[in-house]
Design an enzyme around this catalytic site. Structure first.
Site, PDB file in Angstrom:
ATOM      1  N   SER A 871       0.813  -1.221   0.000  1.00  0.00           N
ATOM      2  CA  SER A 871       0.000   0.000   0.000  1.00  0.00           C
ATOM      3  C   SER A 871       0.845   1.268   0.000  1.00  0.00           C
ATOM      4  O   SER A 871       0.328   2.339   0.265  1.00  0.00           O
ATOM      5  CB  SER A 871      -0.926   0.012   1.226  1.00  0.00           C
ATOM      6  N   LYS A 914      -6.806   3.651   8.584  1.00  0.00           N
ATOM      7  CA  LYS A 914      -5.985   4.678   7.953  1.00  0.00           C
ATOM      8  C   LYS A 914      -6.673   6.040   8.011  1.00  0.00           C
ATOM      9  O   LYS A 914      -6.008   7.079   8.151  1.00  0.00           O
ATOM     10  CB  LYS A 914      -5.683   4.283   6.516  1.00  0.00           C
TER      11      LYS A 914
END
Length: 971
Positions: A871, A914
């Site tokens: 990511s 996140k």
């Protein structure tokens, strides 16, 4: 002959083997004992008369006890029952293994030999006389010395010695010397057989050196095979050796030293020996037989005979007995004998105590056993109680009777078979216990017994909200399950897996679900479980076999539809006893658990109505076949606002109650809680937050106790000081009242100040220490070559800076160095990012040769923390392009997403974590892959509040968002 049979028990004590023979006793008439220390008739008469005047302690009691065996023995010992010296009343013991007829013949032969004898002697007369024997065969005695007047059997292995002894008997000189062996260095650890072997090997001088000098002249009474019977006469001392084989020695005959018969010390010592012997006679019938037999064939006791008798029959060791034999002083010999007999008396008392204690214990147990058996028989006869088998069968039938219609037919059949088997087994057999335990488990399980579920959705919503703040997706799933059960009219077992970081409340959610559904709750952890038998049970043939956890659960809760929480399912172990993860497949599979088979019960159980809730931190660790049977519900964690509410509504209230603090005594400000969450408890869960709040309240409790018990500074003067001041200043009464009111007011103010504790951001460090976390936003503003990324960790989400700098520039020196403890996936992402960045730079600025001529260094801070995951590709590209174009990225920007070589943005996981991390770092703009748009939209509004989210599917859009800003607007 029959009247003189004393029925001796020589096998009771080994030390008595030299006293009397274990043979049939043969009477020899008209014999008199000729002792080495023979006394004149006048002396014997004097001794008898002295003994006759003993204290009443040794005189007979009532007339009825005169004929008792004990009195007779004492009479013989003390001379109270004087016997005439006429012939025919003295007896002695000789060895004879023949029948009574043979014994009578031997008696007749002995009488013929002594027909001309003028004195009565107990020893068969021989020619020459004992005092004429100056040279004798030396015979070794291994265990105890032979005393005058006593028999001793010995075994002669040497054929030459045995032949010499037989020859001596034929010559009418049947005498030999019996000498005790000295200790050899190895005798302590050797056995008796080894000792006899060593004796038989000794010859000549070697044997002479091993013999004590003082021994006993012994008459050879009989020889049967290798067994020689010796009768002791008088003491001898070896002077020199005559021949070696067989060992023949010259001897001196020893006589007792002269002594005064009227000496008070000797008389007192002898009387004490007699008194001690009398006490021992009371406790030992064997000693009574010895005294009676000795007095019958020896005659009255004299002082030397008394000392020899006591030393011979007591249990002294060989050295002590040899010391008595060597002692020629009669007084000293009596004292030595008295000491040995005192020890024997103490041993006899201890033996009697031990015997009495053991007898009482045994008799008590036997009595208790008999009473219990009688009680059982009485109860059985009255019908009050049946035997054990009937009682057990009745107990098992009572258990199954209420639910007999609900129990499946195959279960009832097994129970009936086992009950029949139980009646045929013995209660003491091991199979009986196995069958009893098996029936105990079969009958105690809740067959067909279900708890009444509550399908009220509104009530369930209230319970879930009471126990947990937030977690709307989890609550929604539970409410859906309840709604389906209400529409169907029955519940259906499901397998729900709650996954999330530690401390988010997975286990407590399972307990709340059980309360909402009105189901019984059972929890067992499988973390580190490596034995399949814990789940499937043991075979009944094993010792200590038990059913598996699921059967134990049903027994514990008492219903067939509980809520079972399987904790830490991602931490299952795998040991030598099989794979527990594979064993859980049958338990959790909805298609199989309707017929779950436990190894111990060996009958199928219906678990289809059980609601299984599993918890895991990382679902990647769960085996795929097991994960496929679960319905996963992710719990991402709590944002700051949610943690504040949880701390206020749940944690603070519980901690305050546990510490015994009232709400009005403490005031924790919102700023203090916010600082505690941001700087000390940044993880996704609230377990650490709970610990910190408990720590705060513990310190507050200590402070309240200390200040309440011992005030730090007295705010006002004491009553004594005030009285002294008033007396000195002669204050008027109104002023006194005013001073008193002022004192009370100040005391009340101080009391309030002590009881009320304020916790704010300024003094928080005094209670919980220095901050653990610092602001994740390191740069303000972000410099060239640095970009903020978003990462997922097991503790929740966090921000992650990626930094790039130039190491060296030159023609053709392009390259990339990577640091930061990155995993293989992130290393590959860095290589891809470097390639895509060169491609984009070539498109945007064709004339810029930065990547071709620059050696770069890409670093991810916090190098001590391992980092990996797909990511960070777009963040790395942005960092490289920022350095290449010498332009910082947009202010307050964070991004996440993986990039392919063609520039496509791939989806990522952990959107909620996140997003929470971005808000914690005060980021305003975040970039997500287009494929994660739906995940972001499903987030709660309070999580998304204040964020400008952009969703991209190609890196070109990220380039525009990161670098396509106006410099003036950026400023």
């Amino acid at each position: 002959m029959k009247g003189l049979d004393t029925n001796l028990r020589l096998q009771a004590s080994p030390q008595l083997s030299n006293v009397f023979l274990p043979k049939r006793l043969t009477l020899v008439r008209n014999l008199n004992f000729r002792s080495s220390s023979s006394s004149s008739p006048a002396m014997l008469k004097l001794f008898s008369s002295r003994v006759h005047h003993l204290t009443p302690a040794i005189r007979p009691g009532p007339r009825s006890s005169v004929d008792s065996p004990l009195f007779k023995a004492l009479s013989q010992l003390t001379g109270l029952n004087r016997r005439s010296s006429s012939l025919g009343h003295r007896v002695f013991f000789c060895s004879d293994s023949a029948s009574e007829a043979e014994a009578a013949a031997e008696v007749a032969e002995a009488e013929a030999e002594v027909a001309d004898s003028k004195s009565s002697s107990a020893i068969v007369s021989t020619n020459p006389k004992p005092e004429d024997c100056l040279t004798v065969l030396a015979l070794p005695v291994p265990h105890r010395p032979l005393f005058p007047g006593f028999y001793m059997p010995i075994y002669v292995k040497d054929p030459k010695v045995l032949a010499a002894l037989q020859e001596s008997r034929r010559r009418q000189a049947p005498y030999a010397g019996a000498f005790l062996l000295k200790d050899a260095p190895s005798t302590d650890s050797s056995s008796s057989s080894d000792t006899e072997k060593n004796i038989s090997e000794l010859k000549g001088k070697g044997l002479l050196e091993r013999l004590h000098e003082v021994g006993t002249l012994a008459q050879i009474s009989s020889i049967q095979g290798d067994q020689v019977i010796l009768v002791g006469h008088r003491r001898l001392r070896i002077t020199e050796m005559v021949s070696e084989e067989p060992l023949t020695v010259k001897v001196d005959h020893l006589k007792d030293k002269p002594f005064d018969m009227d000496d008070d010390v000797i008389k007192a010592t002898s009387f004490e020996v007699i008194s001690t012997l009398r006490d021992v006679l009371k406790t030992s019938s064997l000693w009574r037989d010895h005294v009676q037999t000795y007095t019958q064939h020896i005659g009255d006791f004299t002082y030397p005979r008394l000392a020899d008798f006591g030393a011979a029959i007591c249990g002294a060791n060989r050295h002590q007995a040899q010391e008595v034999l060597e002692e020629l002083d009669v007084h000293k010999r009596l004292r030595l004998t008295l000491e040995l007999m005192k020890k024997e008396m103490e041993i006899s008392k201890i033996q009697e105590t031990i015997a009495k204690a053991i007898e009482e214990k045994i008799s008590g147990e036997q009595r208790r056993y008999l009473l219990n058996e009688q009680l059982k028989a009485i109860k059985k006869e009255l019908g009050v109680e049946t035997d054990d088998k009937s009682a057990l069968s009745g107990k098992f039938k009572e258990r199954i009777e209420p639910n007999k219609e609900k129990i499946p037919a195959h279960i009832l059949q097994v129970i009936e078979e086992e009950l029949t088997k139980l009646q045929l087994l013995e209660a003491s057999s091991s199979e009986f216990n196995v069958t009893r335990n098996y029936l105990d488990w079969l009958t105690i399980l809740p067959w067909g017994n279900y708890s009444d579920e509550n399908f009220d959705v509104v009530r369930a919503q209230q319970i879930l909200d009471e126990d947990h703040y937030g977690l709307s997706d989890v609550k929604e799933r539970i409410l859906e399950f309840i709604a389906v059960g209400r529409l169907r009219g029955t519940s259906q077992g499901k397998i729900i897996c709650l996954s999330g970081p530690p401390g988010v409340g997975k286990t407590s959610i399972g307990r709340s679900i059980a309360r909402a559904l009105n189901r019984k709750f059972f929890r067992f952890s499988v973390g580190g479980l490596g034995d399949v038998a814990e789940i499937k049970g043991h075979r009944r043939t094993y010792v200590g076999a038990m059913p598996g956890k699921m059967v134990q659960c049903l027994k514990s809760v008492g219903t067939a539809n509980p809520l079972v929480l399987i904790d830490e399912i991602d931490k299952l172990g795998k040991g030598h006893a099989g794979d527990p993860a594979s064993a859980l497949l049958e338990l959790l599979d909805p298609e199989q658990n309707a017929n779950f088979l436990d190894h111990y019960l060996d009958v199928t159980i219906d678990l289809s109505k059980v609601l299984f809730v599993c918890t895991a931190n990382v679902i990647d660790m769960i085996p795929n076949p097991l994960l496929d049977r679960m319905e996963v519900i992710s719990i991402a964690g709590y944002i700051t606002d949610e943690k504040v509410h949880i701390a206020r509504d749940y944690l603070e209230k519980n901690a305050r109650g546990d510490c015994g603090i009232k709400p009005e005594q403490v005031d924790v400000s919102d700023a203090a809680l916010l600082s505690l969450i941001e700087n000390y408890c940044r993880e996704a869960g609230v377990r650490n937050l709970q610990k910190q709040i408990e720590k705060i309240y513990r310190k507050i409790a200590l402070k309240l106790v200390r200040e309440g018990a011992v005030p730090a500074e007295p705010a006002v003067t004491t009553d004594v000081e005030e009285a002294e001041i008033v007396a000195k200043l002669d204050v008027e009464s109104p002023e006194k009242d005013a001073a008193k009111e002022l004192k009370e007011e100040e005391a009340e103010t101080k009391k309030i100040a002590v009881e009320k504790v304020m916790i704010d951001e300024s003094n928080l460090a005094d209670y919980v220490g220095k901050p653990v976390f610092h602001a994740e936003k390191i740069y303000e503003p972000t410099p060239v070559g640095v970009v903020m990324g978003l990462a997922w960790t097991s503790m929740g989400g966090s921000t992650l800076y990626i930094e790039t700098t130039v190491v060296e520039e030159g023609e053709g020196k392009g390259g990339l160095n990577i640091t930061g403890q990155l995993g293989d996936v992130m290393k590959e992402s860095a290589q891809i990012a470097h390639t895509v960045a060169r491609k984009i730079l070539l498109e945007k600025e064709p004339e810029n040769p930065f990547f071709a001529n620059s050696k770069l260094h890409l670093h991810v801070p916090a190098g001590a923390t391992p980092k990996d995951g797909p990511s960070a590709g777009c963040t790395m590209i942005t960092s490289l392009l920022s350095l290449a174009m010498n332009k910082p990225v947009r202010k307050d920007l964070a991004m996440t997403g993986e990039v392919t070589l063609t520039g496509r943005i791939l989806p990522i996981g952990g959107v909620k974590e996140k997003t929470i991390a971005a808000r914690r770092s005060q980021v305003k703009t975040i970039i997500f892959p287009e494929a994660n748009r739906r995940d972001f939209e499903e987030l709660a509004e309070n999580v998304k509040e204040g964020l400008d989210a952009h969703f991209v599917d190609d890196y070109g859009k990220i380039f525009e968002l990161a670098f396509g800003y106006d410099d003036k607007q950026q400023d």
